[in-house]
Motif scaffolding. Structure first.
Motif, PDB file in Angstrom:
ATOM      1  N   ASN A 213     -13.703   3.649 -25.958  1.00  8.75           N
ATOM      2  CA  ASN A 213     -13.909   2.792 -27.119  1.00  8.75           C
ATOM      3  C   ASN A 213     -12.898   1.649 -27.131  1.00  8.75           C
ATOM      4  OD1 ASN A 213     -15.984   4.420 -28.132  1.00  8.75           O
ATOM      5  ND2 ASN A 213     -14.518   5.740 -29.188  1.00  8.75           N
ATOM      6  N   ALA A 214     -13.231   0.588 -27.842  1.00 13.65           N
ATOM      7  CA  ALA A 214     -12.308  -0.536 -27.990  1.00 13.65           C
ATOM      8  C   ALA A 214     -11.049  -0.069 -28.703  1.00 13.65           C
ATOM      9  CB  ALA A 214     -12.974  -1.669 -28.759  1.00 13.65           C
ATOM     10  N   GLY A 215      -9.904  -0.589 -28.289  1.00 16.69           N
ATOM     11  CA  GLY A 215      -8.646  -0.221 -28.922  1.00 16.69           C
ATOM     12  C   GLY A 215      -7.464  -0.467 -28.015  1.00 16.69           C
ATOM     13  N   ILE A 216      -6.309   0.023 -28.442  1.00 16.18           N
ATOM     14  CA  ILE A 216      -5.064  -0.111 -27.694  1.00 16.18           C
ATOM     15  C   ILE A 216      -4.809   1.186 -26.927  1.00 16.18           C
ATOM     16  CG2 ILE A 216      -2.568  -0.451 -27.866  1.00 16.18           C
ATOM     17  CD1 ILE A 216      -3.133  -2.057 -30.423  1.00 16.18           C
ATOM     18  N   TYR A 217      -4.458   1.046 -25.651  1.00 12.91           N
ATOM     19  CA  TYR A 217      -4.212   2.197 -24.783  1.00 12.91           C
ATOM     20  C   TYR A 217      -2.935   1.978 -23.981  1.00 12.91           C
ATOM     21  CZ  TYR A 217      -8.941   3.497 -25.969  1.00 12.91           C
ATOM     22  OH  TYR A 217     -10.071   3.853 -26.670  1.00 12.91           O
ATOM     23  N   PHE A 218      -2.457   3.064 -23.388  1.00 13.96           N
ATOM     24  CA  PHE A 218      -1.261   3.007 -22.568  1.00 13.96           C
ATOM     25  C   PHE A 218      -1.572   3.506 -21.173  1.00 13.96           C
ATOM     26  CE2 PHE A 218       0.266   3.507 -26.906  1.00 13.96           C
ATOM     27  CZ  PHE A 218       1.137   2.431 -26.992  1.00 13.96           C
ATOM     28  N   LEU A 219      -1.138   2.746 -20.187  1.00 11.75           N
ATOM     29  CA  LEU A 219      -1.264   3.126 -18.789  1.00 11.75           C
ATOM     30  C   LEU A 219       0.105   3.618 -18.333  1.00 11.75           C
ATOM     31  CD1 LEU A 219      -2.924   3.005 -16.073  1.00 11.75           C
ATOM     32  CD2 LEU A 219      -1.766   0.834 -15.710  1.00 11.75           C
ATOM     33  N   SER A 220       0.138   4.812 -17.783  1.00 10.25           N
ATOM     34  CA  SER A 220       1.384   5.392 -17.292  1.00 10.25           C
ATOM     35  C   SER A 220       1.348   5.397 -15.769  1.00 10.25           C
ATOM     36  CB  SER A 220       1.545   6.816 -17.822  1.00 10.25           C
ATOM     37  OG  SER A 220       2.615   7.464 -17.185  1.00 10.25           O
ATOM     38  N   ILE A 221       2.359   4.793 -15.167  1.00  8.75           N
ATOM     39  CA  ILE A 221       2.514   4.823 -13.710  1.00  8.75           C
ATOM     40  C   ILE A 221       3.804   5.573 -13.424  1.00  8.75           C
ATOM     41  CG2 ILE A 221       2.797   3.459 -11.612  1.00  8.75           C
ATOM     42  CD1 ILE A 221       1.271   1.205 -13.001  1.00  8.75           C
ATOM     43  N   LYS A 222       3.666   6.726 -12.784  1.00 15.33           N
ATOM     44  CA  LYS A 222       4.828   7.583 -12.525  1.00 15.33           C
ATOM     45  C   LYS A 222       5.032   7.724 -11.025  1.00 15.33           C
ATOM     46  CE  LYS A 222       6.579  12.240 -13.213  1.00 15.33           C
ATOM     47  NZ  LYS A 222       6.277  13.590 -13.678  1.00 15.33           N
ATOM     48  N   ASN A 223       6.248   7.477 -10.579  1.00 11.47           N
ATOM     49  CA  ASN A 223       6.600   7.673  -9.190  1.00 11.47           C
ATOM     50  C   ASN A 223       6.826   9.164  -8.970  1.00 11.47           C
ATOM     51  OD1 ASN A 223       8.270   8.010  -6.778  1.00 11.47           O
ATOM     52  ND2 ASN A 223       8.327   5.783  -6.758  1.00 11.47           N
ATOM     53  N   ILE A 224       6.049   9.767  -8.116  1.00 10.48           N
ATOM     54  CA  ILE A 224       6.097  11.213  -7.886  1.00 10.48           C
ATOM     55  C   ILE A 224       7.429  11.631  -7.263  1.00 10.48           C
ATOM     56  CG2 ILE A 224       5.008  13.126  -6.647  1.00 10.48           C
ATOM     57  CD1 ILE A 224       2.388  11.505  -6.824  1.00 10.48           C
ATOM     58  N   ILE A 225       8.007  10.781  -6.447  1.00 14.51           N
ATOM     59  CA  ILE A 225       9.245  11.127  -5.745  1.00 14.51           C
ATOM     60  C   ILE A 225      10.458  11.010  -6.659  1.00 14.51           C
ATOM     61  CG2 ILE A 225      10.770  10.468  -3.832  1.00 14.51           C
ATOM     62  CD1 ILE A 225       8.205   9.569  -2.356  1.00 14.51           C
TER      63      ILE A 225
ATOM     64  N   ILE B 126       0.830  -1.214   0.000  1.00 18.83           N
ATOM     65  CA  ILE B 126       0.000   0.000   0.000  1.00 18.83           C
ATOM     66  C   ILE B 126       0.863   1.262   0.000  1.00 18.83           C
ATOM     67  CG2 ILE B 126      -0.235   0.074   2.493  1.00 18.83           C
ATOM     68  CD1 ILE B 126      -3.127   1.084   2.011  1.00 18.83           C
ATOM     69  N   ASN B 127       2.071   1.184   0.517  1.00 16.35           N
ATOM     70  CA  ASN B 127       2.949   2.358   0.561  1.00 16.35           C
ATOM     71  C   ASN B 127       3.334   2.847  -0.826  1.00 16.35           C
ATOM     72  OD1 ASN B 127       2.967   2.371   3.387  1.00 16.35           O
ATOM     73  ND2 ASN B 127       4.568   0.814   3.402  1.00 16.35           N
ATOM     74  N   PHE B 128       3.320   1.970  -1.830  1.00 14.47           N
ATOM     75  CA  PHE B 128       3.651   2.375  -3.193  1.00 14.47           C
ATOM     76  C   PHE B 128       2.551   3.229  -3.810  1.00 14.47           C
ATOM     77  CE2 PHE B 128       6.205  -1.627  -2.998  1.00 14.47           C
ATOM     78  CZ  PHE B 128       7.438  -1.025  -3.100  1.00 14.47           C
ATOM     79  N   ILE B 129       1.308   3.025  -3.429  1.00  9.30           N
ATOM     80  CA  ILE B 129       0.177   3.720  -4.047  1.00  9.30           C
ATOM     81  C   ILE B 129       0.254   5.219  -3.830  1.00  9.30           C
ATOM     82  CG2 ILE B 129      -2.331   4.022  -3.965  1.00  9.30           C
ATOM     83  CD1 ILE B 129      -2.574   1.050  -3.481  1.00  9.30           C
ATOM     84  N   ASN B 130       0.612   5.638  -2.648  1.00  9.18           N
ATOM     85  CA  ASN B 130       0.636   7.064  -2.323  1.00  9.18           C
ATOM     86  C   ASN B 130       1.658   7.842  -3.144  1.00  9.18           C
ATOM     87  OD1 ASN B 130      -1.316   6.554  -0.397  1.00  9.18           O
ATOM     88  ND2 ASN B 130       0.201   6.177   1.194  1.00  9.18           N
ATOM     89  N   ASN B 131       2.663   7.167  -3.662  1.00  6.04           N
ATOM     90  CA  ASN B 131       3.728   7.839  -4.412  1.00  6.04           C
ATOM     91  C   ASN B 131       3.554   7.743  -5.917  1.00  6.04           C
ATOM     92  OD1 ASN B 131       4.941   8.357  -1.943  1.00  6.04           O
ATOM     93  ND2 ASN B 131       6.152   6.491  -2.021  1.00  6.04           N
ATOM     94  N   GLN B 132       2.412   7.226  -6.397  1.00  7.69           N
ATOM     95  CA  GLN B 132       2.229   6.986  -7.821  1.00  7.69           C
ATOM     96  C   GLN B 132       1.188   7.927  -8.423  1.00  7.69           C
ATOM     97  OE1 GLN B 132       4.393   4.737  -9.078  1.00  7.69           O
ATOM     98  NE2 GLN B 132       5.024   4.337  -6.971  1.00  7.69           N
ATOM     99  N   SER B 133       1.465   8.363  -9.641  1.00  4.74           N
ATOM    100  CA  SER B 133       0.509   9.116 -10.441  1.00  4.74           C
ATOM    101  C   SER B 133       0.124   8.210 -11.610  1.00  4.74           C
ATOM    102  CB  SER B 133       1.161  10.391 -10.944  1.00  4.74           C
ATOM    103  OG  SER B 133       0.350  11.015 -11.902  1.00  4.74           O
ATOM    104  N   ILE B 134      -1.180   7.976 -11.794  1.00  6.94           N
ATOM    105  CA  ILE B 134      -1.658   7.042 -12.807  1.00  6.94           C
ATOM    106  C   ILE B 134      -2.426   7.803 -13.875  1.00  6.94           C
ATOM    107  CG2 ILE B 134      -3.141   5.048 -13.220  1.00  6.94           C
ATOM    108  CD1 ILE B 134      -2.512   4.233 -10.303  1.00  6.94           C
ATOM    109  N   SER B 135      -2.077   7.553 -15.142  1.00  3.86           N
ATOM    110  CA  SER B 135      -2.742   8.178 -16.280  1.00  3.86           C
ATOM    111  C   SER B 135      -2.963   7.143 -17.366  1.00  3.86           C
ATOM    112  CB  SER B 135      -1.892   9.308 -16.853  1.00  3.86           C
ATOM    113  OG  SER B 135      -1.513  10.231 -15.875  1.00  3.86           O
ATOM    114  N   VAL B 136      -3.973   7.388 -18.222  1.00  3.67           N
ATOM    115  CA  VAL B 136      -4.233   6.530 -19.371  1.00  3.67           C
ATOM    116  C   VAL B 136      -4.217   7.402 -20.618  1.00  3.67           C
ATOM    117  CG1 VAL B 136      -5.887   4.975 -20.475  1.00  3.67           C
ATOM    118  CG2 VAL B 136      -5.597   4.907 -17.999  1.00  3.67           C
ATOM    119  N   PHE B 137      -3.546   6.892 -21.672  1.00  4.29           N
ATOM    120  CA  PHE B 137      -3.414   7.628 -22.914  1.00  4.29           C
ATOM    121  C   PHE B 137      -3.875   6.771 -24.083  1.00  4.29           C
ATOM    122  CE2 PHE B 137      -0.293   9.317 -20.016  1.00  4.29           C
ATOM    123  CZ  PHE B 137      -0.437  10.682 -20.170  1.00  4.29           C
TER     124      PHE B 137
END
Length: 109
Positions: free
Chosen positions: A84-96, A46-57
């Protein structure tokens, strides 16, 4: 000819070993992929969640407006109902550390 084949075998073995080693160090798991209504990101701690920024492109790099919901202490669910159906990218960025990982996933109907 034998030297080339041996070299290619060694090269492919080296890359597969590296990718497996890299997967062991991941702090999360993305499922299901392909997805229909949602994707889940399960973090090891759970400690990892607080430091992550999640985006979808989208495939061409446009950011999507996504709804997230905390399912458990270490699981985040992202709704794909409006996507819509298709290919997407999930970005997980460590804020620190500003380290970013991008994961490709498929949204199916």
């Amino acid at each position: 000819m034998k030297k080339i084949i041996l070299f290619l075998f060694f090269l492919s073995f080296s890359f597969s070993s590296y990718s497996q080693e890299k997967d062991r160090n991941k702090i999360y798991e993305l499922y299901p992929n392909p997805a229909i209504d949602h994707i889940n990101i399960k973090f090891k701690d759970i400690n990892f969640i607080n430091n992550q920024s999640i985006s979808v492109f989208s495939l061409i790099g446009n950011p999507l407006n996504i709804e997230t919901e905390m399912l458990e202490d270490n699981v985040i669910q992202i709704s794909l109902r409006e996507v819509n159906a298709g290919i997407y990218f999930l970005s997980i960025k460590n804020i620190i550390t500003n380290e970013r990982e991008i994961i490709k996933f498929l949204k199916d109907n």
